[in-house]
Design a protein around this motif. Structure first.
Motif, PDB file in Angstrom:
ATOM      1  N   LYS A   3       0.826  -1.202   0.000  1.00  0.00           N
ATOM      2  CA  LYS A   3       0.000   0.000   0.000  1.00  0.00           C
ATOM      3  C   LYS A   3       0.860   1.252   0.000  1.00  0.00           C
ATOM      4  CE  LYS A   3      -3.936  -2.265   1.982  1.00  0.00           C
ATOM      5  NZ  LYS A   3      -4.741  -2.508   3.156  1.00  0.00           N
ATOM      6  N   ILE A   4       2.147   1.079   0.272  1.00  0.00           N
ATOM      7  CA  ILE A   4       3.097   2.188   0.189  1.00  0.00           C
ATOM      8  C   ILE A   4       4.097   1.858  -0.908  1.00  0.00           C
ATOM      9  CG2 ILE A   4       4.890   3.500   1.358  1.00  0.00           C
ATOM     10  CD1 ILE A   4       3.308   3.100   3.947  1.00  0.00           C
ATOM     11  N   GLU A 121       7.147   8.781  -2.424  1.00  0.00           N
ATOM     12  CA  GLU A 121       6.591   7.702  -1.618  1.00  0.00           C
ATOM     13  C   GLU A 121       5.083   7.934  -1.551  1.00  0.00           C
ATOM     14  OE1 GLU A 121       8.571   5.901   1.960  1.00  0.00           O
ATOM     15  OE2 GLU A 121       6.840   6.869   2.925  1.00  0.00           O
ATOM     16  N   ASN A 123       1.233   6.590  -0.497  1.00  0.00           N
ATOM     17  CA  ASN A 123       0.411   5.720   0.330  1.00  0.00           C
ATOM     18  C   ASN A 123      -0.943   5.591  -0.362  1.00  0.00           C
ATOM     19  OD1 ASN A 123      -1.468   4.740   2.301  1.00  0.00           O
ATOM     20  ND2 ASN A 123      -0.019   5.307   3.904  1.00  0.00           N
ATOM     21  N   GLU A 125      -3.505   3.877   0.456  1.00  0.00           N
ATOM     22  CA  GLU A 125      -4.637   3.839   1.380  1.00  0.00           C
ATOM     23  C   GLU A 125      -5.082   5.239   1.808  1.00  0.00           C
ATOM     24  OE1 GLU A 125      -5.761   0.368   4.360  1.00  0.00           O
ATOM     25  OE2 GLU A 125      -4.009   1.499   4.999  1.00  0.00           O
ATOM     26  N   THR A 126      -4.130   6.130   2.026  1.00  0.00           N
ATOM     27  CA  THR A 126      -4.471   7.484   2.472  1.00  0.00           C
ATOM     28  C   THR A 126      -4.518   8.483   1.320  1.00  0.00           C
ATOM     29  OG1 THR A 126      -2.173   8.129   2.890  1.00  0.00           O
ATOM     30  CG2 THR A 126      -3.391   7.094   4.722  1.00  0.00           C
ATOM     31  N   ARG A 142      -8.013   9.233  -2.152  1.00  0.00           N
ATOM     32  CA  ARG A 142      -7.882   7.881  -1.595  1.00  0.00           C
ATOM     33  C   ARG A 142      -8.556   6.864  -2.505  1.00  0.00           C
ATOM     34  NH1 ARG A 142      -9.933   7.780   4.396  1.00  0.00           N
ATOM     35  NH2 ARG A 142      -9.201   5.682   4.087  1.00  0.00           N
TER      36      ARG A 142
END
Length: 169
Positions: A3-4, A121, A123, A125-126, A142
């Motif tokens: 997810k990252i 980088e 994310n 998810e966020t 998101r």
């Protein structure tokens, strides 16, 4: 699927269409390695010679416009692109990429904030994008739990296959 995602930025402009991502003259190719050699060739003929697998493609608005062929997403994925972050995506390209397991993230203003070679980088998810080179953070949209589930499975086909195999037990 992580997810990252972290990688070097490869920057493109607005309206990068599917023929620039994967030129139609190569549609007869079927092997992923052969397809990968032509990723983004229409936008940057030298892309595959300078691209390092794991890199992140950054685009402006309307990334993936044009035809509905899946080859564009297949070419990026086969070349080792870990993620495409753009200000907006053509609807069909977005769905094709997600269905094939290639992560995409909408991030308004990203094209003006990131430079070629910046270390990013992301994310998923966020929806946050960290520009590690510049010490900046950007807010993207998101991804839904549904989309993250498809990506985690490696695409819609593996997700459905696992679902039906589970039912058969």
């Amino acid at each position: 699927m992580d997810k990252i995602i972290r990688g070097k930025a490869y920057k493109f402009g607005n309206n990068i269409d599917t023929d620039q991502i994967y030129p139609g003259r190569y549609l007869e190719l079927t092997e992923p390695a052969a397809i990968a050699r032509h990723a983004l060739e229409g936008a940057d003929p030298a892309f595959c010679t300078r691209f390092q697998p794991g890199g992140i493609v950054v685009g402006g608005t309307n990334f993936g416009c044009g035809s509905s062929r899946e080859h564009a997403a297949i070419a990026l994925q086969s070349a080792g692109v870990s993620l495409v972050v753009a200000e907006s995506f053509a609807r069909i390209f977005f769905r094709n990429a997600i269905n094939l397991g290639l992560p995409l993230l909408v991030c308004p203003g990203i094209a003006n904030r990131v430079q070629e070679g910046d270390e990013l980088e992301v994310n998923l998810e966020t929806g946050t994008v960290q520009n590690l080179t510049r010490g900046e953070e950007y807010r993207g949209e998101r991804l839904s739990a549904y989309v993250l589930n498809i990506l985690a499975a490696g695409g819609i086909k593996p997700l459905m296959r696992a679902k039906f195999e589970k039912r058969a037990l």
